[in-house]
Each structure stands twice: as C-alpha cells, then as structure tokens.
Write a protein that holds these residues in place. Structure first.
Motif, PDB file in Angstrom:
ATOM      1  N   LEU A   1     -37.433  22.571  14.751  1.00 48.96           N
ATOM      2  CA  LEU A   1     -36.032  22.866  15.000  1.00 48.96           C
ATOM      3  C   LEU A   1     -36.080  23.740  16.323  1.00 48.96           C
ATOM      4  N   CYS A   2     -35.803  22.943  17.325  1.00 44.17           N
ATOM      5  CA  CYS A   2     -35.722  23.824  18.773  1.00 44.17           C
ATOM      6  C   CYS A   2     -34.186  23.482  19.429  1.00 44.17           C
ATOM      7  N   VAL A   3     -33.919  24.341  20.426  1.00 38.23           N
ATOM      8  CA  VAL A   3     -32.700  23.835  21.454  1.00 38.23           C
ATOM      9  C   VAL A   3     -33.426  23.783  22.830  1.00 38.23           C
ATOM     10  N   ILE A   4     -33.021  22.497  23.263  1.00 37.55           N
ATOM     11  CA  ILE A   4     -33.278  22.143  24.571  1.00 37.55           C
ATOM     12  C   ILE A   4     -32.142  22.543  25.646  1.00 37.55           C
ATOM     13  N   ALA A   5     -32.437  23.138  26.777  1.00 36.08           N
ATOM     14  CA  ALA A   5     -31.372  23.532  27.927  1.00 36.08           C
ATOM     15  C   ALA A   5     -31.696  23.124  29.147  1.00 36.08           C
ATOM     16  N   GLY A   6     -30.966  22.458  29.819  1.00 34.13           N
ATOM     17  CA  GLY A   6     -31.269  22.006  31.330  1.00 34.13           C
ATOM     18  C   GLY A   6     -29.927  21.280  31.825  1.00 34.13           C
ATOM     19  N   GLU A   7     -30.255  20.451  32.817  1.00 33.42           N
ATOM     20  CA  GLU A   7     -29.377  19.801  33.787  1.00 33.42           C
ATOM     21  C   GLU A   7     -28.676  18.813  32.252  1.00 33.42           C
ATOM     22  N   THR A   8     -27.300  18.523  32.772  1.00 35.64           N
ATOM     23  CA  THR A   8     -26.557  17.686  31.737  1.00 35.64           C
ATOM     24  C   THR A   8     -27.380  16.178  31.673  1.00 35.64           C
ATOM     25  N   GLU A   9     -27.687  15.476  32.761  1.00 37.96           N
ATOM     26  CA  GLU A   9     -28.074  14.429  32.754  1.00 37.96           C
ATOM     27  C   GLU A   9     -29.410  14.235  32.160  1.00 37.96           C
ATOM     28  N   ALA A  10     -30.341  15.347  32.249  1.00 40.80           N
ATOM     29  CA  ALA A  10     -31.562  15.390  31.721  1.00 40.80           C
ATOM     30  C   ALA A  10     -31.491  15.615  30.204  1.00 40.80           C
ATOM     31  N   VAL A  11     -30.766  16.567  29.894  1.00 37.35           N
ATOM     32  CA  VAL A  11     -30.246  16.604  28.443  1.00 37.35           C
ATOM     33  C   VAL A  11     -29.820  15.211  27.443  1.00 37.35           C
ATOM     34  N   ASP A  12     -29.101  14.555  28.401  1.00 35.55           N
ATOM     35  CA  ASP A  12     -28.554  13.210  27.673  1.00 35.55           C
ATOM     36  C   ASP A  12     -29.719  12.293  27.736  1.00 35.55           C
ATOM     37  N   GLU A  13     -30.455  12.234  28.860  1.00 35.57           N
ATOM     38  CA  GLU A  13     -31.636  11.332  28.673  1.00 35.57           C
ATOM     39  C   GLU A  13     -32.641  11.710  27.443  1.00 35.57           C
ATOM     40  N   LEU A  14     -32.916  12.889  27.292  1.00 41.02           N
ATOM     41  CA  LEU A  14     -33.838  13.454  26.380  1.00 41.02           C
ATOM     42  C   LEU A  14     -33.242  13.068  24.918  1.00 41.02           C
ATOM     43  N   ALA A  15     -31.690  13.325  24.623  1.00 42.30           N
ATOM     44  CA  ALA A  15     -31.200  12.698  23.382  1.00 42.30           C
ATOM     45  C   ALA A  15     -31.316  11.472  23.142  1.00 42.30           C
ATOM     46  N   SER A  16     -31.258  10.503  24.250  1.00 46.74           N
ATOM     47  CA  SER A  16     -31.244   8.923  24.113  1.00 46.74           C
ATOM     48  C   SER A  16     -32.900   8.758  23.501  1.00 46.74           C
ATOM     49  N   GLN A  17     -33.754   9.138  24.297  1.00 46.61           N
ATOM     50  CA  GLN A  17     -35.309   9.150  23.712  1.00 46.61           C
ATOM     51  C   GLN A  17     -35.437   9.551  22.166  1.00 46.61           C
ATOM     52  N   LEU A  18     -35.008  10.678  21.945  1.00 45.63           N
ATOM     53  CA  LEU A  18     -35.060  11.240  20.374  1.00 45.63           C
ATOM     54  C   LEU A  18     -34.342  10.142  19.565  1.00 45.63           C
TER      55      LEU A  18
END
Length: 737
Positions: free
Chosen positions: A7-24
C-alpha cells in the motif's frame, strides 16, 4: 507515502496520476483517488522549499530527548538531522517512509504498538507492514474507536489499556485512580480456592431409558435438516383479541404486509405501534416512529419514549426481512444491506430492550420471505438466514424473551391472495404454537425438523479422494485444516494448499525458528505438522491470504495451478475463534460481528467467484453444530454458520448433483476454548495439569472423530447439509433452545 508492503500513496501532476490509475486498473490492481489540497511529500512542494527552509531557521531546534524514527530516512533520527532546517524541508518534499520505520522498529525491539489519536488507520498500516511476522507476536492497539464501532469511547479506551497491561506494560494505577472515590466493602465469604466441585453424571439404572446417552455407533451420529407438514393454527377470528388489550411493536416492511397487521390489531382494540425505516429518528405521531436501522441509539429512543408512556411492548413483530423478489444488488452488497435491516436491527432492538430492564415476557416474531428452501421451486436468499441465528441465542441469554420465525413466499398468482397470507400470519402471532421455525408455502404450513440418517464407512479411502489429488484448504493451519490435511497425506499423498491469514515463516527459516522458540509455540507446532505432512508423502504449499480478499485468492489459485495443476477439491475451514468469538448480545457490536462474517460470509462469496469455471469434485464448507443449537455468547458465530449452511443449499438448488455441501461439526471449538482457560492458571499447579490432560484428550478424540466423520460423509451420497452430533439432536434442541 509508503504505508505498507502492498500500500502506497502516489503524488504528482493530475494528468500523470490519472494515467497511472488507468494503468493500475487495467492490471487489476486496486487504487483510488485521495481528496487533498496539495501533493505533500512530493517534488511538487519544491516551489516553496527555500522559503520554508528560511522559516524553519527562525525556530530554535533542539536535539530530541526521546528516540524516534524518521519518516524521511525510515530509520532512527540523528541529532544532526533534527536540528538541520533543510531536514524539515526534505520532510515536506520527500516520501513518507512509514513502512521502513515500522520494520526497523520491529527488527530492533518487537514492540507493542499503540496508535494515539482518532481512528485505526495507522494500526492497519502497521499490521500490513508486519504481514510476514507471526500473529502471536504482534500487539497493535488503537486508543480510540473507528466510525463503525458503537462501543462507548471510554469503554474502548479502557479495553486498550487492559490489553496493554496484559501484554506486560506497567501502568501507573495511582494516576489512573487519582480522581476516583471508592468505599471499602467486605470480601465475599468464599476465598476462591479453585477447588473442583463438578457434579458427576448419574450412572444409568439397569433397564432405564437414558435420552441423553451418547450413541455407541458412529454411523448413527448424523442428521439432515428437513421440513415436515404441520397442522396450521385455528384461523384468526375477528374479535378474538378485544377482551385483553396489549401493546404491539411492529417494524413495518415496505411491501404493505405490516400495515395490514397494524390495521387488524387496531380493529381488535390493541395498541399497535409502527416503526418504519428512514434517515433519522423521528416521531411522526403518537403511535408511529421513523428510525435509521443502522443507528443503535434510535432503538433506545423508541423504547425510552414508550417506557415514559407506559407502553412497553408485549409482542414485537419484525417484518424488515420481507423484501421485494427483485434483487438488483451484488451478493455482498445484498448481504450487507440485509444485515442492517435484519441481524443488526434485531441485535440493536434486543440491546435496547435489555436497557429498559424489562422482566415481563416478550414475544418476538421474525417474519421473512425466501429465507429457506422448503420446496424445489423456492428462490433462497441465504443472506437472511443470519436473523435466525440471533433468534436462537436471544432466548438463551434473556429468559423473558422468546423468538419464533415465520418464512413465507409473497403471493404472485390469483390462486393465493394476500388476504390469505395476512390471516395465516395473524393466526400464528396470536396463537399458542411453540414451533421455532415455521414456513408457509401457499396454504401449507411446514416446520423445520432434523432427520436421523445412518452413514456407513465403505471404501478406504473414499472414492471421491484422488491419488495425488490437489486440495485447497482455507484455514489450513487450523485444527480441522491440519487434521484433514494429515488424512489426505496418509491416504492419497495429496498435493495440499494450506491457506490462512497468518501463514508461516519462509521455509528456509523453519529450522532457525524451531531452534529459537519453545516446542509449544503455536507457530512451531504448525511447522512440525507441515513437516510431518511432507514426510507422509504430501507436497505442501503454504499461502498467506485472506479468503475474503478476491485479489489475494486469485493469486493463491494462480500459484496452486502453476505448481500443482488443476484443483480437485476445496475445504473451507476458515473461521474466527479469537477472543471476539464470545460476546454476549449486550456486549456485541458491529466490528466484532463483522469479524465472524468476514471468513464465513464474505469469504464464501469470494470463494464462489474465484472458483467459477473450475470443475471441482466437491467443496466442503466447515460449519458448526452451533448453527443448530446456538449458545450463550455465540450470537454472531451462530448467525455466520447458519449462513454457511444456507449458502450450501442455494449452491445446489438447481443442480443435478451436489458438490457444495456444509458439515455442522461437533465440538470443533472445545480444545480451543480449553486452551483459553489456561490463561491466568499458575504454572505447574494441579489445575493446569488437569486442564492440559483434558486438552490432550480432546485433541486426540477430535482428530480421530474428524477423520471418521470425513470418511463417512465422502463414502456416501452427498447432501447439501449434514449435522454431526452424538446425542439425539431433537432432545438437545429442546434442552438448549
């Protein structure tokens, strides 16, 4: 933030976080967005770094007086770091290494962890960080309850304090009692000498019939649940109640049945008070209330208000388990919703009744639809069966309360009217029948019964066991799991997957563990048991997983099939038999009840889902005879096991062959609770020796009988549910319930 092993929390630009969420999400990994104002502890805080450093320089920084772990480095703070302004800027801009800190602390001290503050988030994170460590060594305690726990804050805090004391923490009791005032009282006359004064059973007189004798032949210790037709009560007659006025509390359903019962009662000059579901407590008018079914205090409010009016109920009719035949929610969602309107509603109601200190007799009628499979066309909802479990235990804990259950099928055709159904219900709730579990199907009245059957033991091993077969056992490191695993190893040299939440240390560390721990250490005992399985010719895979976690279970099946091939059978023996298993109804709360539902209910839904498409010889669900007999302190445990039995019936309802079945095991918990009785007993005392001997006898008998029962069940034609009990079950039901 690295909060745990998984379990971890990722922080960054909104677009990058959304892209990572899609991949996960595409990879099947769970993730969700957090609501926060800034991306703290990330490089996105760099723009204010220099000004923040200057601000910290205005603060007088001193070396720490108490050692602590740094979230920046994941290890112990140094004096240089603590007094360096740039360190605190790093704290703002770099990841939180919580997991590394917890593991560093554990590696050095194996401490007791206490969460100070609201909620239990950090406790949960810490347990995830220490997943590989033995469960018995971990003491992680919250100081304040979470939002789901209805226990008073002070009681929760005192319970945690008590757990700290039991774990060896020195408590400053003089400070604890500083503001309290107590009076001296005389000691009781008996000095608690721990002498045994057990009354031995009378020896049977020659020729006398002893109804509670243990059956000598194991083949005669089996029962199957059944339904038998019964004479209905005399039809309800208008005017039959008018002479004796009493108060009725009716929890009105949304289908209109309760409204008609209220109307009939009013016509009979009875005090009919209705309770409907809503958002919050509200008194609409003199005899009509709205409550939130999830709010424990709302039930107290009703009873208190009725008490002030001298209108405490003599009879309670609970209809919130009457639901529409159209189910649109998923199984787990439906289960949770049904518990709030059924099990928890009845639990909170009973607790509220207890607070009023009522001594007068109270009759509770539990009305439901589609709870049981009586006829082949019935559509069964096992989620409702938990209500029946609580209904069995309430009269065992409260002498003045009786509970009876009526299950119906709502009218669909013109041939059977709603008017007929209302007449049937009124006849039952105003009559004098003592049947505990009743079902109406059309005009026919049925009552639940248990039919004795004889199970011979034929082939050895049973034909349903495959040589070198692959068998998954949830709760595989528990007593039943290991006993059956040993039988599989001895008879068919099986490939065994033993799955549990705690697991074992890595295999390469077993010898080290055994050399550094006592022989009676629980983990040491399990390691030796597994080693014995391998010596008997079995191949063993230990999997650490929560049976209610779909991702973990999918991974467990992947590992199994990759190593051993296709699974041939499953035994679901996961259960929660910790301290929280025993709670009186007055003590029970949401959190502790959910601990019982977790392996038994949510675990079964998960098991059903992950096993879809796999052809199994059978899936055996280990239930308890407590589902039939109840037991003081076992309301949630009884309810969870009744659900298991009902689930097995539903799985086979429209199938040509039975391959999901439950077995209501006898005294599966005896040795566990005997072990708990050793707590606080003096080392080497006569009492300890006697309890230890009894444990050894129980374990040996349990292992022998477990194997014998398993052989007999698999040697005969499978049925959805089999109850194992060595005394006449009907006599026992009369005695217990």
């Amino acid at each position: 933030a690295i909060n745990g092993a998984k379990l971890c929390v990722i922080a960054g630009e909104t677009e990058a976080v959304d892209e990572l969420a899609s991949q996960l999400t595409e990879k099947g990994l769970a993730c969700r967005h957090l609501q926060t104002s800034h991306a703290f502890h990330s490089q996105m805080m760099e723009p204010i770094a220099s000004s923040f450093t200057e601000l910290v320089k205005t603060v007088s920084l001193k070396p720490p007086q108490i050692p602590y772990l740094s979230n920046v480095t994941g290890t112990w703070i140094t004096e240089a770091e603590a007094t360096d302004p740039s360190y605190w800027t790093k704290h703002l801009c770099q990841p939180v290494r919580f997991a590394e800190g917890v593991n560093e602390l554990w590696k050095q001290q194996q401490p007791i962890l206490l969460e100070v503050g609201p909620g239990q988030t950090l406790s949960s994170f810490a347990l995830q960080c220490l997943e590989g460590e033995p469960l018995a060594d971990k003491v992680v305690l919250p100081s304040l309850r979470d939002a789901y726990n209805q226990q008073p804050d002070l009681a929760f805090l005192l319970n945690s304090l008590g757990q700290l004391w039991l774990s060896g923490v020195e408590i400053d009791w003089s400070e604890f009692y500083t503001d309290e005032r107590r009076h001296r009282i005389p000691l009781p006359t008996y000095p608690f000498e721990r002498q045994r004064y057990w009354i031995e059973p009378l020896k049977p007189i020659a020729g006398a019939q002893v109804s509670l004798a243990i059956k000598p032949d194991p083949a005669d210790c089996f029962y199957i649940p059944s339904w038998k037709k019964s004479m209905p009560p005399v039809s309800f007659e208008v005017g039959s109640l008018t002479e004796r006025k009493s108060c009725w509390l009716v929890f009105v359903d949304e289908l209109g049945i309760g409204n008609q019962i209220i109307q009939q009662l009013e016509n009979e000059n009875q005090d009919g008070i209705s309770v409907r579901q809503g958002e919050q407590f509200y008194k609409l008018r003199e005899k009509e209330y709205i409550i939130n079914c999830r709010s424990k205090s709302d039930y107290n409010n009703i009873l208190q208000d009725l008490h002030t009016q001298d209108r405490l109920p003599n009879t309670i009719v609970h209809l919130w388990s009457l639901t529409s035949n159209e189910q649109t929610q998923s199984s787990i969602e439906f289960f949770q919703e049904i518990q709030h309107t059924g099990f928890y509603s009845l639990l909170f109601l009973t607790q509220a009744l207890s607070k009023q200190l009522i001594d007068d007799p109270i009759q509770i009628w539990l009305l439901s639809n589609n709870m049981h499979t009586v006829e082949s066309t019935d559509v069964c909802h096992p989620e409702k069966a938990t209500l029946l479990g609580l209904g069995k235990v309430i009269p065992q804990e409260y002498n003045n309360i009786t509970c009876q259950s009526i299950d119906v099928v709502l009218p669909k055709s013109e041939g059977f009217s709603e008017e007929t159904l209302i007449n049937q219900l009124m006849s039952e709730i105003t009559g004098k029948f003592s049947d505990l579990v009743i079902a109406y199907r059309g005009n026919q009245r049925w009552v639940q019964a248990f039919e004795a059957v004889r199970l011979e033991k034929f082939a050895e091993p049973p034909k349903r066991l495959r040589c070198n077969g692959v068998y998954l056992i949830t709760g595989g490191l528990g007593k039943i799991g290991l006993t059956l695993a040993e039988y599989f190893a001895q008879t068919v040299q099986a490939k065994l997957v033993l799955l549990g939440r705690s697991g074992l240390p890595p295999k390469q560390k077993w010898e080290e563990w055994l050399s550094t721990h006592d022989a009676d250490n629980p983990t040491s005992i399990r390691i030796k048991k597994v080693q014995n399985l391998e010596e008997l010719g079995a191949q063993v895979l230990i999997v650490t997983a929560d049976v209610a976690n779909e991702i973990q279970m999918q991974e467990a099946l992947r590992q199994t099939e990759e190593l051993f091939g296709q699974i041939n059978g499953v035994i679901h023996a996961a259960a929660n038999l910790g301290e929280e298993a025993i709670r009186t109804i007055q003590e029970a709360n949401y959190t502790e009840c959910e601990l019982q539902f977790q392996p038994k209910a949510y675990g079964l839904y998960t098991l059903e889902k992950v096993l879809q498409g796999r052809k199994l010889d059978y899936c055996l669900l280990i239930s308890s005879v407590g589902a039939v007999l109840g037991g003081v302190g076992f309301a949630a445990y009884t309810a969870a096991n009744i659900f298991v039995d009902a689930f097995a019936h539903k799985q086979n309802q429209f199938s040509n062959c039975v391959n999901w079945f439950s077995a209501n095991w006898f005294h599966a918990e005896n040795s566990h609770f005997l072990e708990r009785s050793l707590i606080g007993v003096a080392e080497g005392s006569q009492e300890q020796i006697e309890i230890q001997k009894q444990i050894e006898i129980e374990v040996e008998v349990f292992q022998q009988e477990t194997v014998d029962v398993f052989q007999r069940i698999l040697s005969n034609r499978l049925v959805p549910q089999m109850i194992i009990w060595r005394i006449d079950i009907t006599t026992e039901i009369d005695k217990w319930i």
